[in-house]
Design a protein around this motif. Sequence first.
Motif, PDB file in Angstrom:
ATOM      1  N   ASP A   1       0.862  -1.192   0.000  1.00  0.00           N
ATOM      2  CA  ASP A   1       0.000   0.000   0.000  1.00  0.00           C
ATOM      3  C   ASP A   1       0.900   1.244   0.000  1.00  0.00           C
ATOM      4  OD1 ASP A   1      -1.494   2.240   0.844  1.00  0.00           O
ATOM      5  OD2 ASP A   1      -2.938   0.984   1.901  1.00  0.00           O
ATOM      6  N   GLU A   2       0.879   1.992  -1.118  1.00  0.00           N
ATOM      7  CA  GLU A   2       1.811   3.117  -1.261  1.00  0.00           C
ATOM      8  C   GLU A   2       1.533   4.241  -0.262  1.00  0.00           C
ATOM      9  OE1 GLU A   2       2.714   6.152  -4.760  1.00  0.00           O
ATOM     10  OE2 GLU A   2       3.540   4.167  -5.204  1.00  0.00           O
TER      11      GLU A   2
ATOM     12  N   LYS B   1       4.263   5.583   2.398  1.00  0.00           N
ATOM     13  CA  LYS B   1       4.729   6.974   2.481  1.00  0.00           C
ATOM     14  C   LYS B   1       4.684   7.492   3.919  1.00  0.00           C
ATOM     15  CE  LYS B   1       3.881   8.649  -2.192  1.00  0.00           C
ATOM     16  NZ  LYS B   1       3.234   9.687  -3.008  1.00  0.00           N
ATOM     17  N   LYS B   2       3.630   7.138   4.647  1.00  0.00           N
ATOM     18  CA  LYS B   2       3.535   7.551   6.054  1.00  0.00           C
ATOM     19  C   LYS B   2       4.643   6.902   6.884  1.00  0.00           C
ATOM     20  CE  LYS B   2      -1.409   8.504   6.073  1.00  0.00           C
ATOM     21  NZ  LYS B   2      -2.709   7.855   6.156  1.00  0.00           N
ATOM     22  N   ALA B   3       4.934   5.638   6.562  1.00  0.00           N
ATOM     23  CA  ALA B   3       5.952   4.900   7.326  1.00  0.00           C
ATOM     24  C   ALA B   3       7.362   5.439   7.084  1.00  0.00           C
ATOM     25  CB  ALA B   3       5.892   3.416   6.970  1.00  0.00           C
ATOM     26  N   LEU B   4       7.575   6.053   5.939  1.00  0.00           N
ATOM     27  CA  LEU B   4       8.912   6.543   5.598  1.00  0.00           C
ATOM     28  C   LEU B   4       9.281   7.852   6.296  1.00  0.00           C
ATOM     29  CD1 LEU B   4       8.875   5.902   1.727  1.00  0.00           C
ATOM     30  CD2 LEU B   4      10.211   4.626   3.412  1.00  0.00           C
TER      31      LEU B   4
ATOM     32  N   LEU C   1      12.066 -13.828  -4.049  1.00  0.00           N
ATOM     33  CA  LEU C   1      12.228 -14.503  -2.760  1.00  0.00           C
ATOM     34  C   LEU C   1      11.177 -14.094  -1.735  1.00  0.00           C
ATOM     35  CD1 LEU C   1      16.108 -14.219  -2.521  1.00  0.00           C
ATOM     36  CD2 LEU C   1      14.840 -16.359  -2.678  1.00  0.00           C
ATOM     37  N   ILE C   2      10.873 -12.797  -1.666  1.00  0.00           N
ATOM     38  CA  ILE C   2      10.035 -12.335  -0.551  1.00  0.00           C
ATOM     39  C   ILE C   2       8.565 -12.129  -0.910  1.00  0.00           C
ATOM     40  CG2 ILE C   2      12.016 -11.249   0.589  1.00  0.00           C
ATOM     41  CD1 ILE C   2      10.918  -8.532  -0.220  1.00  0.00           C
ATOM     42  N   GLY C   3       8.238 -12.180  -2.203  1.00  0.00           N
ATOM     43  CA  GLY C   3       6.824 -12.063  -2.582  1.00  0.00           C
ATOM     44  C   GLY C   3       6.368 -10.623  -2.773  1.00  0.00           C
ATOM     45  N   GLU C   4       5.110 -10.481  -3.155  1.00  0.00           N
ATOM     46  CA  GLU C   4       4.565  -9.175  -3.549  1.00  0.00           C
ATOM     47  C   GLU C   4       4.170  -8.274  -2.374  1.00  0.00           C
ATOM     48  OE1 GLU C   4       4.377  -7.895  -6.631  1.00  0.00           O
ATOM     49  OE2 GLU C   4       5.405  -9.697  -7.322  1.00  0.00           O
ATOM     50  N   ASP C   5       3.992  -8.861  -1.197  1.00  0.00           N
ATOM     51  CA  ASP C   5       3.449  -8.080  -0.075  1.00  0.00           C
ATOM     52  C   ASP C   5       4.507  -7.373   0.763  1.00  0.00           C
ATOM     53  OD1 ASP C   5       0.941  -8.893  -0.824  1.00  0.00           O
ATOM     54  OD2 ASP C   5       0.944 -10.642   0.487  1.00  0.00           O
ATOM     55  N   LYS C   6       5.769  -7.630   0.464  1.00  0.00           N
ATOM     56  CA  LYS C   6       6.852  -7.029   1.261  1.00  0.00           C
ATOM     57  C   LYS C   6       7.428  -5.805   0.553  1.00  0.00           C
ATOM     58  CE  LYS C   6       6.975 -10.347   4.449  1.00  0.00           C
ATOM     59  NZ  LYS C   6       6.609 -10.107   5.843  1.00  0.00           N
ATOM     60  N   ILE C   7       7.952  -4.893   1.349  1.00  0.00           N
ATOM     61  CA  ILE C   7       8.525  -3.639   0.845  1.00  0.00           C
ATOM     62  C   ILE C   7       9.957  -3.878   0.361  1.00  0.00           C
ATOM     63  CG2 ILE C   7       9.243  -1.309   1.522  1.00  0.00           C
ATOM     64  CD1 ILE C   7       7.116  -1.626   3.859  1.00  0.00           C
TER      65      ILE C   7
ATOM     66  N   ALA D   1      11.090  -1.936  -7.228  1.00  0.00           N
ATOM     67  CA  ALA D   1      11.286  -1.303  -5.914  1.00  0.00           C
ATOM     68  C   ALA D   1      10.041  -0.528  -5.509  1.00  0.00           C
ATOM     69  CB  ALA D   1      12.490  -0.360  -5.955  1.00  0.00           C
ATOM     70  N   ASN D   2       9.779  -0.461  -4.219  1.00  0.00           N
ATOM     71  CA  ASN D   2       8.644   0.309  -3.681  1.00  0.00           C
ATOM     72  C   ASN D   2       9.040   1.719  -3.273  1.00  0.00           C
ATOM     73  OD1 ASN D   2       8.147  -2.772  -2.448  1.00  0.00           O
ATOM     74  ND2 ASN D   2       6.432  -1.848  -3.538  1.00  0.00           N
TER      75      ASN D   2
END
Length: 210
Positions: A3-4, A8-11, A104-110, A129-130
Motif C-alpha cells: 500500500d503506497e 509513504k507515512k511509514a517513511l 524470494l520475498i513475494g509481492e506483499d513485502k517492501i 522497488a517500492n
Amino acid sequence: MVDENKLKKALKLYLVTDSDILKGRDFYKVIEDSMKAGVTMVQLREKDADGKEFLEKAMKLRELTRKYNVSFIINDRVDIAMVCDADGIHVGQSDIDAVSVRKLIGEDKIIGVSARSVEEAKKAKEDGANYLGIGAMFSTSTKLDAKDVSFDTLNNIINEVDLPFVLIGGINLDNVCQLKQFNPDGYALVSGILGAQDIKSRVKSWYEKI
C-alpha cells in the motif's frame, strides 16, 4: 501488494541502526526509545555484525517494532528478513537486485533500493522497488564510501522517477531545511537520532523541523 499511501507515512522518520554510534549504550533500549518517541520505520543495518548476531537483533527488533506498530526493514540480508518476517528489505547497488529479492520475498513485502543517479533510480523502479533511498545528500561518517548526490541530480531523479523516496546521508537538524524544498516522503537518519543522549527530545526536534 504494498500500500503506497501507508508506505509513504511509514517513511517519514526512518531510523537506520548503527551500534558503533551508541558507544556502549543499550542497543534495544535506544531503538525502543526512538519508536516510543515517534520513529516510523526502523532498518536494521549492522555492517560489523556476524550472521548470528544480526539474526538475534533482527528477531528482537521484530518483536519491538510490532509492539509499537513501526515498519521493520532489514538491510541487505534477504535470508534474515524472511526468517524474522520483516516488513521489507533495503538493498544497495552492490547487493542482490530487486527483481531477485521480489522472487524470494513475494509481492506483499517492501523493497527499498539505494540510488545516486537517474539511471539507478529508473532501474530500481523497473525492477519493482517500492521506494528509493537517495543520497548521500551531505558527507557522512557512517558510510565512508557514499558519494554525495547533488541537488540537481536529486531534482532529476524526482522528475523522472515516480516512486516514494527518502533522503539519507549526513542529514542533521541544521541542514535538513535545505532539503524540505524537494518534498521527500521522509528522512533516513543514523547519527541524526542515535548520536543524541536524549533520544526522546531529539525525535521531538525532528518533528518540529520536518
